[in-house]
Scaffold this motif. Structure first.
Motif, PDB file in Angstrom:
ATOM      1  N   THR A   1       0.846  -1.187   0.000  1.00  0.00           N
ATOM      2  CA  THR A   1       0.000   0.000   0.000  1.00  0.00           C
ATOM      3  C   THR A   1       0.882   1.237   0.000  1.00  0.00           C
ATOM      4  N   TRP A   2       0.329   2.356  -0.433  1.00  0.00           N
ATOM      5  CA  TRP A   2       1.083   3.605  -0.441  1.00  0.00           C
ATOM      6  C   TRP A   2       0.145   4.759  -0.115  1.00  0.00           C
ATOM      7  N   ILE A   3       0.709   5.861   0.378  1.00  0.00           N
ATOM      8  CA  ILE A   3      -0.099   7.025   0.750  1.00  0.00           C
ATOM      9  C   ILE A   3      -0.334   7.909  -0.471  1.00  0.00           C
ATOM     10  N   MET A   4      -1.445   8.665  -0.428  1.00  0.00           N
ATOM     11  CA  MET A   4      -1.806   9.505  -1.572  1.00  0.00           C
ATOM     12  C   MET A   4      -2.609  10.704  -1.086  1.00  0.00           C
ATOM     13  N   HIS A   5      -2.845  11.644  -1.982  1.00  0.00           N
ATOM     14  CA  HIS A   5      -3.674  12.831  -1.754  1.00  0.00           C
ATOM     15  C   HIS A   5      -3.098  13.683  -0.605  1.00  0.00           C
TER      16      HIS A   5
ATOM     17  N   GLY B   1       0.164   2.119 -20.151  1.00  0.00           N
ATOM     18  CA  GLY B   1       0.258   2.089 -18.693  1.00  0.00           C
ATOM     19  C   GLY B   1      -0.846   2.842 -17.980  1.00  0.00           C
ATOM     20  N   ALA B   2      -1.990   3.077 -18.650  1.00  0.00           N
ATOM     21  CA  ALA B   2      -3.072   3.857 -18.048  1.00  0.00           C
ATOM     22  C   ALA B   2      -3.678   3.138 -16.847  1.00  0.00           C
ATOM     23  N   LEU B   3      -3.896   3.908 -15.773  1.00  0.00           N
ATOM     24  CA  LEU B   3      -4.511   3.413 -14.547  1.00  0.00           C
ATOM     25  C   LEU B   3      -5.648   4.343 -14.153  1.00  0.00           C
ATOM     26  N   MET B   4      -6.580   3.837 -13.334  1.00  0.00           N
ATOM     27  CA  MET B   4      -7.699   4.665 -12.903  1.00  0.00           C
ATOM     28  C   MET B   4      -8.196   4.205 -11.543  1.00  0.00           C
ATOM     29  N   CYS B   5      -8.893   5.140 -10.870  1.00  0.00           N
ATOM     30  CA  CYS B   5      -9.607   4.838  -9.631  1.00  0.00           C
ATOM     31  C   CYS B   5     -11.078   5.153  -9.848  1.00  0.00           C
ATOM     32  N   LYS B   6     -11.938   4.600  -9.014  1.00  0.00           N
ATOM     33  CA  LYS B   6     -13.371   4.869  -9.141  1.00  0.00           C
ATOM     34  C   LYS B   6     -13.718   6.314  -8.804  1.00  0.00           C
ATOM     35  N   ASP B   7     -12.802   7.021  -8.120  1.00  0.00           N
ATOM     36  CA  ASP B   7     -13.049   8.430  -7.807  1.00  0.00           C
ATOM     37  C   ASP B   7     -12.646   9.352  -8.955  1.00  0.00           C
ATOM     38  N   LYS B   8     -12.370   8.764 -10.118  1.00  0.00           N
ATOM     39  CA  LYS B   8     -12.056   9.469 -11.371  1.00  0.00           C
ATOM     40  C   LYS B   8     -10.637  10.016 -11.438  1.00  0.00           C
ATOM     41  N   HIS B   9      -9.785   9.703 -10.454  1.00  0.00           N
ATOM     42  CA  HIS B   9      -8.369  10.032 -10.594  1.00  0.00           C
ATOM     43  C   HIS B   9      -7.750   9.059 -11.595  1.00  0.00           C
ATOM     44  N   THR B  10      -6.910   9.577 -12.478  1.00  0.00           N
ATOM     45  CA  THR B  10      -6.231   8.742 -13.467  1.00  0.00           C
ATOM     46  C   THR B  10      -4.722   8.926 -13.346  1.00  0.00           C
ATOM     47  N   TYR B  11      -3.993   7.861 -13.670  1.00  0.00           N
ATOM     48  CA  TYR B  11      -2.540   7.875 -13.548  1.00  0.00           C
ATOM     49  C   TYR B  11      -1.937   7.054 -14.685  1.00  0.00           C
ATOM     50  N   LEU B  12      -0.616   7.087 -14.745  1.00  0.00           N
ATOM     51  CA  LEU B  12       0.148   6.156 -15.566  1.00  0.00           C
ATOM     52  C   LEU B  12       0.975   5.290 -14.625  1.00  0.00           C
ATOM     53  N   GLU B  13       1.277   4.088 -15.052  1.00  0.00           N
ATOM     54  CA  GLU B  13       2.083   3.203 -14.207  1.00  0.00           C
ATOM     55  C   GLU B  13       3.386   3.865 -13.791  1.00  0.00           C
ATOM     56  N   LYS B  14       3.996   4.620 -14.707  1.00  0.00           N
ATOM     57  CA  LYS B  14       5.276   5.246 -14.402  1.00  0.00           C
ATOM     58  C   LYS B  14       5.143   6.359 -13.366  1.00  0.00           C
ATOM     59  N   ASP B  15       3.917   6.875 -13.141  1.00  0.00           N
ATOM     60  CA  ASP B  15       3.703   7.879 -12.104  1.00  0.00           C
ATOM     61  C   ASP B  15       3.805   7.268 -10.712  1.00  0.00           C
TER      62      ASP B  15
ATOM     63  N   THR C   1      -3.259  -1.877  -5.093  1.00  0.00           N
ATOM     64  CA  THR C   1      -3.559  -2.401  -6.413  1.00  0.00           C
ATOM     65  C   THR C   1      -4.824  -3.250  -6.349  1.00  0.00           C
ATOM     66  N   GLU C   2      -5.373  -3.550  -7.520  1.00  0.00           N
ATOM     67  CA  GLU C   2      -6.565  -4.396  -7.590  1.00  0.00           C
ATOM     68  C   GLU C   2      -6.290  -5.787  -7.020  1.00  0.00           C
ATOM     69  N   ARG C   3      -5.106  -6.287  -7.265  1.00  0.00           N
ATOM     70  CA  ARG C   3      -4.737  -7.618  -6.751  1.00  0.00           C
ATOM     71  C   ARG C   3      -4.697  -7.609  -5.232  1.00  0.00           C
TER      72      ARG C   3
ATOM     73  N   ASP D   1      -9.310   6.103   4.310  1.00  0.00           N
ATOM     74  CA  ASP D   1      -9.923   5.694   3.049  1.00  0.00           C
ATOM     75  C   ASP D   1      -8.903   4.891   2.239  1.00  0.00           C
ATOM     76  N   ILE D   2      -9.324   3.724   1.770  1.00  0.00           N
ATOM     77  CA  ILE D   2      -8.464   2.854   0.965  1.00  0.00           C
ATOM     78  C   ILE D   2      -9.079   2.740  -0.422  1.00  0.00           C
ATOM     79  N   SER D   3      -8.351   3.204  -1.438  1.00  0.00           N
ATOM     80  CA  SER D   3      -8.845   3.180  -2.817  1.00  0.00           C
ATOM     81  C   SER D   3      -8.008   2.226  -3.655  1.00  0.00           C
ATOM     82  N   THR D   4      -8.648   1.624  -4.641  1.00  0.00           N
ATOM     83  CA  THR D   4      -7.971   0.675  -5.527  1.00  0.00           C
ATOM     84  C   THR D   4      -7.550   1.363  -6.822  1.00  0.00           C
ATOM     85  N   VAL D   5      -6.301   1.174  -7.199  1.00  0.00           N
ATOM     86  CA  VAL D   5      -5.797   1.647  -8.491  1.00  0.00           C
ATOM     87  C   VAL D   5      -5.892   0.481  -9.472  1.00  0.00           C
ATOM     88  N   ARG D   6      -6.630   0.693 -10.558  1.00  0.00           N
ATOM     89  CA  ARG D   6      -6.935  -0.377 -11.503  1.00  0.00           C
ATOM     90  C   ARG D   6      -6.346  -0.096 -12.883  1.00  0.00           C
ATOM     91  N   VAL D   7      -6.128  -1.156 -13.627  1.00  0.00           N
ATOM     92  CA  VAL D   7      -5.749  -1.010 -15.034  1.00  0.00           C
ATOM     93  C   VAL D   7      -6.926  -0.402 -15.791  1.00  0.00           C
TER      94      VAL D   7
END
Length: 293
Positions: free
Chosen positions: A95-99, A208-222, A123-125, A191-197
């Protein structure tokens, strides 16, 4: 004796293991000492799983009847993040911290003093692993008393998974939080959020596109590979491009402005110190425009 300096792990094995929750884990299932449900369940849409309290959106009303006083809130939040990170490390759950929690780390490796909640991602896994084996498990820790020099006290934390975590799209706007780590004494939570492919974006060529259900989007390299740091005195993982992510979410000023929410950052103490006499300005009411004649 300070809570932030005395956190003694008593036991990391689940003390109570409930059946997985496929519907709301209601007040009667999880209550500790309260005789009244103060969650917003009755007023929330029926498909919403987590019900924040009626008195504050950063408390679980099944475990709390009022806000924690400001002078001890940081101590409780510190215990919350330290117990969570320690438990996840023992379970082998990455797990990692965010926001805003990540922003606090950037400034001085501490929780921002005006915060009343914390944010982490997995992660989703990892979320699937926690849901399968550890949903509705409770962990008991012995924690130093923050208010005086009495003996350390025992406190319990609940890991609760939202069964809607399997729904991947952002259309499930009622359940953008996939899990919570909850202090069963006062209702504060992480709050624990899942980062998904993000399969749709990858089909469009966004590598490498990733997304969360809260509409935040990332790249794997981020985010990957995760870096290691220290937060509130305990080892923590942080996303690889942490400064870029903070600037994108909060703007460059979030890492430059040294006065905020009645606090000023001291370059000497490396702390956000209260500004004497500061009073929160009243909220402005929107002005109504007169209808045309």
């Amino acid at each position: 004796m300070n809570l932030t300096t005395l956190l003694i792990r008593l036991c990391l094995l689940p003390l109570l293991a409930f059946s997985p929750a496929y519907a709301d884990a209601d007040f009667l299932d999880v209550r500790t000492s309260l005789d009244r449900d103060r969650s917003g369940k009755r007023g929330d849409p029926k498909d919403k799983y987590f019900h924040e309290s009626t008195f504050h959106s950063h408390y679980d009303g099944r475990f709390a009847q009022k806000e924690v006083s400001a002078d001890v809130r940081l101590d409780h939040l510190t215990a919350l993040i330290r117990t969570f990170l320690s438990t996840m490390a023992d379970l082998g759950a990455e797990t990692w911290i965010m926001h805003g929690t990540l922003l606090g780390w950037w400034w001085n490796e501490k929780i921002l003093p005006w915060d009343s909640d914390l944010d982490v991602q997995v992660t989703e896994r990892t979320m699937g692993f926690l849901a399968k084996y550890y949903n509705m498990t409770e962990y008991r820790y012995t924690i130093g008393n923050a208010l005086n020099d009495e003996e350390p006290v025992s406190r319990s934390y609940l890991l609760e998974i939202n069964p809607h975590y399997t729904i991947r799209g952002t259309e499930d706007y009622l359940n953008v939080i996939d899990a919570r780590w909850i202090d069963t004494e006062n209702g504060l939570f992480i709050d624990i959020s899942t980062v998904r492919v993000d399969h749709e974006e990858r089909k469009k060529g966004r590598e490498g596109a990733l997304m969360c259900k809260d509409k935040h989007t990332y790249l794997e390299k981020d985010i990957f590979p995760l870096r290691e740091g220290i937060f509130e005195g305990i080892t923590v993982k942080i996303p690889y491009e942490y400064e870029w992510l903070l600037e994108e979410e909060y703007g460059a000023g979030s890492m430059a402005v040294t006065e905020f929410e009645g606090h000023k950052f001291s370059s000497t103490s490396k702390l956000w110190e209260p500004i004497p006499g500061w009073v929160r300005p009243p909220k402005r009411r929107p002005t109504r425009k007169r209808p045309p004649p």
